[in-house]
Design an enzyme around this catalytic site. Structure first.
Site, PDB file in Angstrom:
ATOM      1  N   LYS A 114      52.264  53.965  30.389  1.00 13.27           N
ATOM      2  CA  LYS A 114      50.910  53.840  30.964  1.00 13.27           C
ATOM      3  C   LYS A 114      49.951  54.850  30.347  1.00 13.27           C
ATOM      4  CE  LYS A 114      51.571  51.609  35.427  1.00 13.27           C
ATOM      5  NZ  LYS A 114      51.343  51.700  36.859  1.00 13.27           N
ATOM      6  N   LYS A 195      57.256  42.952  30.151  1.00  5.29           N
ATOM      7  CA  LYS A 195      57.363  42.686  31.598  1.00  5.29           C
ATOM      8  C   LYS A 195      56.142  41.900  32.102  1.00  5.29           C
ATOM      9  CE  LYS A 195      56.064  45.759  34.711  1.00  5.29           C
ATOM     10  NZ  LYS A 195      55.898  46.896  35.613  1.00  5.29           N
ATOM     11  N   LYS A 198      51.045  42.745  37.071  1.00  4.01           N
ATOM     12  CA  LYS A 198      49.840  42.404  37.843  1.00  4.01           C
ATOM     13  C   LYS A 198      48.595  42.656  37.018  1.00  4.01           C
ATOM     14  CE  LYS A 198      51.650  44.623  41.967  1.00  4.01           C
ATOM     15  NZ  LYS A 198      51.952  46.029  41.739  1.00  4.01           N
TER      16      LYS A 198
HETATM   17  P1  TYM Z   1      54.953  47.765  41.621  1.00  4.30           P
HETATM   18  O1  TYM Z   1      53.852  47.525  42.565  1.00  4.30           O
HETATM   19  O2  TYM Z   1      54.639  47.916  40.168  1.00  4.30           O
HETATM   20  O3  TYM Z   1      56.001  46.583  41.737  1.00  4.30           O
HETATM   21  C1  TYM Z   1      56.520  46.215  42.998  1.00  4.30           C
HETATM   22  C2  TYM Z   1      57.958  45.765  42.859  1.00  4.30           C
HETATM   23  O4  TYM Z   1      58.044  44.637  41.980  1.00  4.30           O
HETATM   24  C3  TYM Z   1      58.981  44.913  40.926  1.00  4.30           C
HETATM   25  N1  TYM Z   1      58.501  44.269  39.712  1.00  4.30           N
HETATM   26  C4  TYM Z   1      59.207  43.397  39.003  1.00  4.30           C
HETATM   27  N2  TYM Z   1      60.448  42.896  39.172  1.00  4.30           N
HETATM   28  C5  TYM Z   1      60.874  41.979  38.259  1.00  4.30           C
HETATM   29  N3  TYM Z   1      60.130  41.563  37.206  1.00  4.30           N
HETATM   30  C6  TYM Z   1      58.884  42.044  37.000  1.00  4.30           C
HETATM   31  N4  TYM Z   1      58.159  41.621  35.979  1.00  4.30           N
HETATM   32  C7  TYM Z   1      58.369  42.995  37.926  1.00  4.30           C
HETATM   33  N5  TYM Z   1      57.182  43.655  38.033  1.00  4.30           N
HETATM   34  C8  TYM Z   1      57.287  44.438  39.128  1.00  4.30           C
HETATM   35  C9  TYM Z   1      58.982  46.433  40.810  1.00  4.30           C
HETATM   36  O5  TYM Z   1      60.148  46.907  40.188  1.00  4.30           O
HETATM   37  C10 TYM Z   1      58.859  46.850  42.252  1.00  4.30           C
HETATM   38  O6  TYM Z   1      60.116  46.811  42.879  1.00  4.30           O
HETATM   39  N6  TYM Z   1      56.062  52.564  42.305  1.00  4.30           N
HETATM   40  C11 TYM Z   1      56.241  51.239  42.830  1.00  4.30           C
HETATM   41  C12 TYM Z   1      55.796  51.095  44.268  1.00  4.30           C
HETATM   42  C13 TYM Z   1      56.376  52.124  45.157  1.00  4.30           C
HETATM   43  C14 TYM Z   1      57.668  52.103  45.733  1.00  4.30           C
HETATM   44  C15 TYM Z   1      57.756  53.291  46.516  1.00  4.30           C
HETATM   45  C16 TYM Z   1      58.742  51.211  45.646  1.00  4.30           C
HETATM   46  C17 TYM Z   1      55.736  53.241  45.593  1.00  4.30           C
HETATM   47  N7  TYM Z   1      56.570  53.945  46.422  1.00  4.30           N
HETATM   48  C18 TYM Z   1      58.926  53.587  47.214  1.00  4.30           C
HETATM   49  C19 TYM Z   1      59.902  51.543  46.341  1.00  4.30           C
HETATM   50  C20 TYM Z   1      59.987  52.720  47.115  1.00  4.30           C
HETATM   51  C21 TYM Z   1      55.439  50.275  41.985  1.00  4.30           C
HETATM   52  O7  TYM Z   1      54.502  50.646  41.335  1.00  4.30           O
HETATM   53  O8  TYM Z   1      55.843  48.984  42.104  1.00  4.30           O
END
Ligand code: TYM
Length: 330
Positions: A114, A195, A198
């Site tokens: 990032k 990947k 969003k």
């Molecule tokens: P975030 O918002 O980027 O993504 C949310 C969840 O979706 C999964 N994910 C994917 N899985 C499969 N294929 C993909 N292309 C894909 N894109 C996203 C991510 O692995 C995630 O599980 N830091 C985290 C949010 C967070 C969090 C936490 C999660 C903040 N605090 C505590 C668990 C526990 C994040 O940015 O996820």
């Protein structure tokens, strides 16, 4: 007997994608009954990178909560809450930051990726995995279901918890990541080695959970494949087809092996694409209908209010213990 705890969340940094569903929401659905589940919306994480319109964060937060409910996550099994409404998250994050090494944060691959995308990088992008550790550790979380890209962050949370436990006694439960066997990293439809995200620049590469049937079919039809003309699974040499087979297996709820067998001998990518699009549309349609009902009602706010109360109680008690152990207060 008390259930073990599960915690996870999705950032309101854009519209949720198919990747978020496969890597994360699908697992919540599977585990929600087995665990005392905390599904929160990490809105504070969103400002680690510049946001064009800050009003959108609150709007997406509400939408995300409605999507959780529309997907079938049950407020009787789950506590839904918004991170910024529970002050203990940033309070604990500060303490944990003081026990996290620069070298550890420098190794985070998501930070490396990032930070290349933006010119001026805020410190929050660097320390963000520590806030995530606080999110997890405040709730004595046993398991954290996430996609592959978040595994390294959960491992850091484990490291920090162990370090604090060694110094201060058993304060934190050591969390385990749960990574799905299929769908842990759904790829972009236009760039199938990257990947699905969003915030991708090209919206044709991502299917959003609220996309219309036409949009879904159009994006799947345009998905980049290869010129080999045969459907078989080879992640390295046929990433586009491998991605479509993976998506199909997740949405049909069948093992990847069975998905591959179903298309054995198929020489028309159009047939595979049609089956994948049908499968996504069938799965998302009922969710979307519920979503548009729920978003009109007060249910989202009721559920989030109730969740805030419970989350605040648990998190503030934990923070109080840690605060005293590190030497603050009277
Ligand atoms: P975030 O918002 O980027 O993504 C949310 C969840 O979706 C999964 N994910 C994917 N899985 C499969 N294929 C993909 N292309 C894909 N894109 C996203 C991510 O692995 C995630 O599980 N830091 C985290 C949010 C967070 C969090 C936490 C999660 C903040 N605090 C505590 C668990 C526990 C994040 O940015 O996820």
């Amino acid at each position: 007997m008390n259930k073990k705890r599960l915690l996870s969340g999705l950032q309101p940094s854009g519209e949720l994608t198919l990747g978020n569903y496969c890597g994360s929401i699908k697992q919540f659905l599977e585990y929600q009954k087995e665990y005392d589940s905390f599904l929160f919306i990490p809105d504070m994480h969103t400002i680690t990178v510049p946001q064009k319109d800050s009003n959108l964060i609150a709007e997406r937060t509400r939408k995300l909560a409605a999507i959780y409910l529309a997907c079938g996550l049950d407020p009787d099994n789950c506590t839904f809450f918004i991170q910024s409404e529970v002050p203990a998250h940033n309070q604990l994050a500060w303490i944990l930051e003081c026990f996290t090494y620069m070298g550890e944060l420098n190794r985070m691959t998501q930070f490396k990726d990032k930070s290349k995308k933006y010119k001026n990088i805020g410190c929050g992008l660097f320390t963000y995995p520590v806030l995530m550790a606080a999110d997890i550790l405040l709730y004595d979380t046993n398991v954290v279901p996430v996609g592959l890209d978040q595994k390294q962050h959960v491992e850091l949370a484990r490291e920090i918890a162990q370090r604090m436990n060694n110094k201060f006694g058993d304060i934190f439960v050591i969390p385990e990541p749960i990574i799905p066997t299929i769908g842990a990293k759904i790829k972009d439809l236009q760039y199938p080695t990257k990947k699905m995200s969003k915030s991708a620049d090209d919206a044709n590469g991502s299917i959003f959970l609220l996309d219309t049937e036409d949009e879904i079919r159009r994006k799947i039809n345009r998905a980049v494949t290869d010129s080999d003309g045969k459907v078989w699974y080879d992640e390295e040499n046929k990433p586009g087809i491998a991605n479509l087979l993976t998506i199909y297996s997740v949405f049909e709820n069948i093992p990847l092996k069975s998905a591959i067998e179903r298309f054995e001998g198929c020489e028309r990518y159009g047939d595979l694409k049609k089956a994948v699009a049908d499968s996504i549309v069938n799965a998302l349609k009922p969710m979307q209908e519920k979503y548009y009902d729920i978003i009109q009602t007060k249910l989202v706010d009721e559920v989030l209010d109730k969740g805030r109360e419970r989350a605040n109680k648990i998190a503030s008690e934990k923070y109080d213990i840690v605060r005293k152990l590190v030497g603050f207060g009277r």
